[in-house]
Design a protein around this motif. Structure first.
Motif, PDB file in Angstrom:
ATOM      1  N   ASN A  77     -12.234 -14.220  11.943  1.00  0.00           N
ATOM      2  CA  ASN A  77     -11.979 -15.471  11.238  1.00  0.00           C
ATOM      3  C   ASN A  77     -11.067 -15.170  10.061  1.00  0.00           C
ATOM      4  OD1 ASN A  77     -13.711 -17.118  12.795  1.00  0.00           O
ATOM      5  ND2 ASN A  77     -15.458 -16.283  11.709  1.00  0.00           N
ATOM      6  N   PHE A  78     -10.300 -16.158   9.661  1.00  0.00           N
ATOM      7  CA  PHE A  78      -9.454 -15.998   8.496  1.00  0.00           C
ATOM      8  C   PHE A  78     -10.212 -16.390   7.238  1.00  0.00           C
ATOM      9  CE2 PHE A  78      -6.178 -16.003  11.666  1.00  0.00           C
ATOM     10  CZ  PHE A  78      -5.160 -15.245  11.110  1.00  0.00           C
ATOM     11  N   LYS A  79      -9.944 -15.663   6.159  1.00  0.00           N
ATOM     12  CA  LYS A  79     -10.417 -16.036   4.825  1.00  0.00           C
ATOM     13  C   LYS A  79      -9.156 -16.183   3.982  1.00  0.00           C
ATOM     14  CE  LYS A  79     -13.428 -14.681   1.064  1.00  0.00           C
ATOM     15  NZ  LYS A  79     -14.339 -13.649   0.552  1.00  0.00           N
ATOM     16  N   GLU A  80      -8.765 -17.394   3.737  1.00  0.00           N
ATOM     17  CA  GLU A  80      -7.478 -17.723   3.105  1.00  0.00           C
ATOM     18  C   GLU A  80      -6.368 -17.143   3.975  1.00  0.00           C
ATOM     19  OE1 GLU A  80      -7.899 -16.391  -0.922  1.00  0.00           O
ATOM     20  OE2 GLU A  80      -9.515 -17.812  -1.302  1.00  0.00           O
ATOM     21  N   GLU A  81      -5.554 -16.244   3.466  1.00  0.00           N
ATOM     22  CA  GLU A  81      -4.452 -15.661   4.233  1.00  0.00           C
ATOM     23  C   GLU A  81      -4.840 -14.383   4.966  1.00  0.00           C
ATOM     24  OE1 GLU A  81      -1.314 -16.987   4.580  1.00  0.00           O
ATOM     25  OE2 GLU A  81      -2.128 -18.736   3.554  1.00  0.00           O
ATOM     26  N   ASP A  82      -6.016 -13.826   4.673  1.00  0.00           N
ATOM     27  CA  ASP A  82      -6.423 -12.532   5.225  1.00  0.00           C
ATOM     28  C   ASP A  82      -7.371 -12.706   6.397  1.00  0.00           C
ATOM     29  OD1 ASP A  82      -5.027 -11.206   3.204  1.00  0.00           O
ATOM     30  OD2 ASP A  82      -6.748 -11.300   1.847  1.00  0.00           O
ATOM     31  N   ASN A  83      -7.241 -11.849   7.396  1.00  0.00           N
ATOM     32  CA  ASN A  83      -8.246 -11.843   8.452  1.00  0.00           C
ATOM     33  C   ASN A  83      -8.752 -10.437   8.729  1.00  0.00           C
ATOM     34  OD1 ASN A  83      -6.104 -10.828   9.935  1.00  0.00           O
ATOM     35  ND2 ASN A  83      -6.659 -11.905  11.784  1.00  0.00           N
ATOM     36  N   VAL A  84      -7.903  -9.424   8.664  1.00  0.00           N
ATOM     37  CA  VAL A  84      -8.325  -8.048   8.906  1.00  0.00           C
ATOM     38  C   VAL A  84      -7.562  -7.132   7.957  1.00  0.00           C
ATOM     39  CG1 VAL A  84      -8.312  -6.140  10.564  1.00  0.00           C
ATOM     40  CG2 VAL A  84      -8.811  -8.449  11.346  1.00  0.00           C
ATOM     41  N   THR A  85      -8.261  -6.163   7.398  1.00  0.00           N
ATOM     42  CA  THR A  85      -7.611  -5.120   6.620  1.00  0.00           C
ATOM     43  C   THR A  85      -7.763  -3.826   7.407  1.00  0.00           C
ATOM     44  OG1 THR A  85      -8.181  -6.202   4.546  1.00  0.00           O
ATOM     45  CG2 THR A  85      -7.586  -3.867   4.428  1.00  0.00           C
ATOM     46  N   TRP A  86      -6.673  -3.338   7.958  1.00  0.00           N
ATOM     47  CA  TRP A  86      -6.727  -2.101   8.728  1.00  0.00           C
ATOM     48  C   TRP A  86      -6.640  -0.925   7.769  1.00  0.00           C
ATOM     49  CZ3 TRP A  86      -8.256  -2.451  13.525  1.00  0.00           C
ATOM     50  CH2 TRP A  86      -8.027  -3.620  14.223  1.00  0.00           C
ATOM     51  N   LEU A  87      -7.556   0.004   7.908  1.00  0.00           N
ATOM     52  CA  LEU A  87      -7.558   1.208   7.088  1.00  0.00           C
ATOM     53  C   LEU A  87      -6.739   2.289   7.775  1.00  0.00           C
ATOM     54  CD1 LEU A  87     -11.335   1.118   6.147  1.00  0.00           C
ATOM     55  CD2 LEU A  87      -9.401   0.202   4.858  1.00  0.00           C
ATOM     56  N   ASN A  88      -6.673   3.457   7.156  1.00  0.00           N
ATOM     57  CA  ASN A  88      -5.891   4.554   7.721  1.00  0.00           C
ATOM     58  C   ASN A  88      -6.494   5.032   9.026  1.00  0.00           C
ATOM     59  OD1 ASN A  88      -4.230   4.530   5.483  1.00  0.00           O
ATOM     60  ND2 ASN A  88      -5.487   5.988   4.369  1.00  0.00           N
ATOM     61  N   PRO A  89      -5.667   5.392   9.994  1.00  0.00           N
ATOM     62  CA  PRO A  89      -6.207   5.952  11.238  1.00  0.00           C
ATOM     63  C   PRO A  89      -6.787   7.344  10.971  1.00  0.00           C
ATOM     64  CG  PRO A  89      -3.805   6.051  11.241  1.00  0.00           C
ATOM     65  CD  PRO A  89      -4.215   5.289  10.009  1.00  0.00           C
TER      66      PRO A  89
END
Length: 51
Positions: A27-39
């Motif tokens: 789901n989206f929260k304002e403009e953000d939906n996922v924060t991908w971290l470092n692999p």
């Protein structure tokens, strides 16, 4: 199936000996939906033990 609540930092993936399929529904929260971290590095990946 796993439900990860909003704001929970988590890692998921396969190991060197165990496959995984990842299907994400977000789901989206304002403009953000996922924060991908470092692999993970190849070294970290190889250290994962099969569960």
């Amino acid at each position: 199936m796993v439900n990860i609540p909003e704001g929970v930092v988590h890692w998921h993936g396969a190991s060197a000996t165990c496959k995984m399929v990842h299907i994400a529904i977000t789901n989206f929260k304002e403009e953000d939906n996922v924060t991908w971290l470092n692999p993970v590095t190849d070294e970290e990946y190889k250290k994962v033990k099969e569960h």
